[in-house]
Scaffold this motif. Structure first.
Motif, PDB file in Angstrom:
ATOM      1  N   PRO A 149      -3.173  16.230   5.670  1.00 56.56           N
ATOM      2  CA  PRO A 149      -3.431  15.657   6.927  1.00 56.56           C
ATOM      3  C   PRO A 149      -3.996  14.992   6.868  1.00 56.56           C
ATOM      4  O   PRO A 149      -4.415  14.065   5.779  1.00 56.56           O
ATOM      5  CB  PRO A 149      -4.645  16.792   7.429  1.00 56.56           C
ATOM      6  CG  PRO A 149      -5.099  17.716   6.849  1.00 56.56           C
ATOM      7  CD  PRO A 149      -4.446  17.596   5.134  1.00 56.56           C
ATOM      8  N   GLN A 150      -3.195  13.500   7.531  1.00 66.80           N
ATOM      9  CA  GLN A 150      -3.478  12.196   7.919  1.00 66.80           C
ATOM     10  C   GLN A 150      -5.437  11.738   8.146  1.00 66.80           C
ATOM     11  O   GLN A 150      -4.807  10.741   6.923  1.00 66.80           O
ATOM     12  CB  GLN A 150      -2.863  11.674   8.789  1.00 66.80           C
ATOM     13  CG  GLN A 150      -1.465  11.611   8.759  1.00 66.80           C
ATOM     14  CD  GLN A 150      -1.007  10.263   7.291  1.00 66.80           C
ATOM     15  OE1 GLN A 150      -1.881   9.371   7.469  1.00 66.80           O
ATOM     16  NE2 GLN A 150       0.288  10.540   6.647  1.00 66.80           N
ATOM     17  N   GLY A 164      -1.035   1.862   9.275  1.00 69.41           N
ATOM     18  CA  GLY A 164      -1.665   0.572   7.937  1.00 69.41           C
ATOM     19  C   GLY A 164      -0.899  -0.337   8.405  1.00 69.41           C
ATOM     20  O   GLY A 164      -1.107  -1.271   7.306  1.00 69.41           O
ATOM     21  N   LEU A 165       0.625  -0.620   8.843  1.00 71.10           N
ATOM     22  CA  LEU A 165       1.284  -1.747   8.428  1.00 71.10           C
ATOM     23  C   LEU A 165       0.395  -3.522   7.768  1.00 71.10           C
ATOM     24  O   LEU A 165       0.998  -4.000   7.327  1.00 71.10           O
ATOM     25  CB  LEU A 165       2.311  -1.973   9.938  1.00 71.10           C
ATOM     26  CG  LEU A 165       3.080  -3.332   9.939  1.00 71.10           C
ATOM     27  CD1 LEU A 165       3.790  -3.790   8.187  1.00 71.10           C
ATOM     28  CD2 LEU A 165       4.105  -3.342  10.965  1.00 71.10           C
ATOM     29  N   LEU A 166      -0.382  -3.455   9.624  1.00 72.47           N
ATOM     30  CA  LEU A 166      -1.016  -4.904   9.673  1.00 72.47           C
ATOM     31  C   LEU A 166      -2.273  -4.965   7.775  1.00 72.47           C
ATOM     32  O   LEU A 166      -2.350  -5.117   7.630  1.00 72.47           O
ATOM     33  CB  LEU A 166      -2.316  -4.634  10.952  1.00 72.47           C
ATOM     34  CG  LEU A 166      -1.390  -4.727  12.416  1.00 72.47           C
ATOM     35  CD1 LEU A 166      -2.652  -4.996  12.924  1.00 72.47           C
ATOM     36  CD2 LEU A 166      -0.709  -6.330  11.744  1.00 72.47           C
ATOM     37  N   ARG A 167      -2.940  -3.397   8.235  1.00 72.22           N
ATOM     38  CA  ARG A 167      -3.607  -3.588   6.020  1.00 72.22           C
ATOM     39  C   ARG A 167      -2.507  -4.111   5.070  1.00 72.22           C
ATOM     40  O   ARG A 167      -2.802  -4.694   4.250  1.00 72.22           O
ATOM     41  CB  ARG A 167      -4.129  -2.049   6.189  1.00 72.22           C
ATOM     42  CG  ARG A 167      -5.430  -1.897   7.471  1.00 72.22           C
ATOM     43  CD  ARG A 167      -5.973  -1.020   6.715  1.00 72.22           C
ATOM     44  NE  ARG A 167      -5.733   0.339   7.883  1.00 72.22           N
ATOM     45  CZ  ARG A 167      -5.487   1.523   7.585  1.00 72.22           C
ATOM     46  NH1 ARG A 167      -6.248   1.578   6.432  1.00 72.22           N
ATOM     47  NH2 ARG A 167      -4.700   2.510   8.179  1.00 72.22           N
ATOM     48  N   THR A 170      -2.256   4.137   3.265  1.00 69.98           N
ATOM     49  CA  THR A 170      -1.140   4.309   4.213  1.00 69.98           C
ATOM     50  C   THR A 170      -2.026   5.755   3.956  1.00 69.98           C
ATOM     51  O   THR A 170      -1.770   6.494   5.138  1.00 69.98           O
ATOM     52  CB  THR A 170       0.095   4.438   3.493  1.00 69.98           C
ATOM     53  OG1 THR A 170       1.303   2.765   3.344  1.00 69.98           O
ATOM     54  CG2 THR A 170       1.336   4.884   4.369  1.00 69.98           C
ATOM     55  N   TRP A 171      -1.259   6.387   2.855  1.00 66.76           N
ATOM     56  CA  TRP A 171      -2.349   7.809   3.028  1.00 66.76           C
ATOM     57  C   TRP A 171      -3.168   8.365   2.488  1.00 66.76           C
ATOM     58  O   TRP A 171      -3.325   9.476   3.518  1.00 66.76           O
ATOM     59  CB  TRP A 171      -1.207   8.578   1.799  1.00 66.76           C
ATOM     60  CG  TRP A 171       0.261   8.515   1.464  1.00 66.76           C
ATOM     61  CD1 TRP A 171       0.982   8.614   2.559  1.00 66.76           C
ATOM     62  CD2 TRP A 171       1.052   7.971   0.159  1.00 66.76           C
ATOM     63  NE1 TRP A 171       2.528   8.798   2.531  1.00 66.76           N
ATOM     64  CE2 TRP A 171       2.501   8.612   0.887  1.00 66.76           C
ATOM     65  CE3 TRP A 171       0.898   8.563  -0.958  1.00 66.76           C
ATOM     66  CZ2 TRP A 171       3.427   9.094   0.153  1.00 66.76           C
ATOM     67  CZ3 TRP A 171       2.313   8.207  -1.907  1.00 66.76           C
ATOM     68  CH2 TRP A 171       3.414   8.339  -0.843  1.00 66.76           C
ATOM     69  N   GLY A 172      -3.999   7.438   1.933  1.00 65.27           N
ATOM     70  CA  GLY A 172      -5.616   7.794   2.611  1.00 65.27           C
ATOM     71  C   GLY A 172      -6.529   6.839   3.736  1.00 65.27           C
ATOM     72  O   GLY A 172      -7.487   7.392   2.897  1.00 65.27           O
ATOM     73  N   ARG A 173      -5.822   6.458   4.134  1.00 68.94           N
ATOM     74  CA  ARG A 173      -6.183   6.050   5.543  1.00 68.94           C
ATOM     75  C   ARG A 173      -7.435   4.891   5.057  1.00 68.94           C
ATOM     76  O   ARG A 173      -8.801   4.798   5.634  1.00 68.94           O
ATOM     77  CB  ARG A 173      -5.915   6.459   6.868  1.00 68.94           C
ATOM     78  CG  ARG A 173      -5.288   7.489   6.786  1.00 68.94           C
ATOM     79  CD  ARG A 173      -5.611   7.952   8.438  1.00 68.94           C
ATOM     80  NE  ARG A 173      -5.576   7.041   9.701  1.00 68.94           N
ATOM     81  CZ  ARG A 173      -5.666   8.050  10.385  1.00 68.94           C
ATOM     82  NH1 ARG A 173      -5.472   9.580  10.820  1.00 68.94           N
ATOM     83  NH2 ARG A 173      -5.610   7.086  11.816  1.00 68.94           N
ATOM     84  N   MET A 174      -7.052   4.441   4.070  1.00 67.36           N
ATOM     85  CA  MET A 174      -8.229   3.029   3.165  1.00 67.36           C
ATOM     86  C   MET A 174      -8.456   1.416   3.746  1.00 67.36           C
ATOM     87  O   MET A 174      -7.180   1.366   4.431  1.00 67.36           O
ATOM     88  CB  MET A 174      -8.716   3.537   1.960  1.00 67.36           C
ATOM     89  CG  MET A 174      -8.698   4.622   0.665  1.00 67.36           C
ATOM     90  SD  MET A 174      -9.455   4.176  -0.198  1.00 67.36           S
ATOM     91  CE  MET A 174      -9.892   5.984  -0.957  1.00 67.36           C
TER      92      MET A 174
END
Length: 268
Positions: free
Chosen positions: A255-256, A90-93, A166-170
């Protein structure tokens, strides 16, 4: 549904920050000094150095969040955790979130000019730094106050955004949205949390320094006591960010692909 949070949780977060730091104090201080050094180096980049440290705050924030997660799991914290955010998918986010940090700060500082005739703005962005003693104290403080009040909603929106990304992939928008309402719905806890850190992190070291200076008879000795105490408390405060997240969204041990529990949204 958002996990239940009451006003007492705010003090609990502070205590948990001390507990996490106490388990690996040397490791957390090392991580913090590495962050400070890298931010200082980035700050020397012409022009961009004025904005990059703030833009990279969400990226580096995940270093401390991940470090606290590892401490909670009884895993050793190493300096290479400073690169956690850079290794994230998620670096770009996170970088996009950092751009919002910069824009929100510029907006807050810009609007403060309406109250202090641009004194705070000039103090921040002047090419030739001014001596604070030569600035009008009242208007400088007013500008800082206005900027802080304007930035407050942004702070609420950014508070949980980095770990949710990062953790929630939002997405950035979703993370900012959920962060704002999570803080808004737990406002009493965050009020207690903020007041506690104001007393502990600001007034505490100042009072300790004043007492030391009075006992020893030298102001310099009081300052020498204040500086390390303030640095340690800053790291403890960083550690306390982690429980504010886990109390509301749960531990990041899922899980991711699993999104953490979403806070309940206000009707309408």
């Amino acid at each position: 549904m958002m996990n239940a949070v009451d006003a007492a949780s705010g003090w609990g977060w502070v205590k948990q920050g001390f507990t996490l730091f106490g388990k690996q104090p040397a490791e957390m201080l090392t991580l913090f000094f590495a962050y400070m050094f890298l931010s200082l180096v980035i700050g020397f980049i012409p022009f961009a150095g004025r904005f990059l440290p703030l833009m990279l705050v969400p990226v580096f924030a995940m270093s401390f969040m991940q470090a606290c997660s590892q401490i909670e799991d009884d895993k050793r914290v190493y300096p290479d955790l400073l690169l956690t955010g850079f290794r994230s998918e998620g670096l770009l986010r996170l970088l996009s979130l950092g751009v919002l940090y910069v824009l929100a700060a510029m907006l807050a500082i810009g609007l403060s000019s309406l109250a202090d005739d641009g004194i705070f703005l000039n103090f921040i962005f002047a090419m030739t730094p001014e001596d604070p003693e030569t600035l009008p104290k009242g208007k400088l403080f007013l500008g800082m106050l206005v900027a802080g009040l304007v930035y407050l909603p942004a702070m609420m929106a950014f508070w949980f955004a980095a770990p949710l990304i990062t953790w929630g992939r939002m997405s950035v928008g979703k993370a900012v949205f959920y962060s704002f309402f999570a803080v808004q719905r737990t406002g009493l806890a965050f009020t207690v949390y903020g007041l506690a850190w104001l007393l502990i992190g600001v007034f505490g070291p100042t009072l300790l320094g004043m007492i030391t200076a009075a006992v020893v008879g030298q102001v310099a000795i009081g300052l020498l006591v204040m500086i390390p105490v303030s640095l340690v408390l800053t790291v403890v405060m960083y550690c306390s960010f982690y429980p504010t997240y886990t109390t509301i969204f749960g531990r990041p041990d899922k899980p991711q692909s699993e999104t953490p529990q979403n806070p309940e949204m206000p009707p309408g």
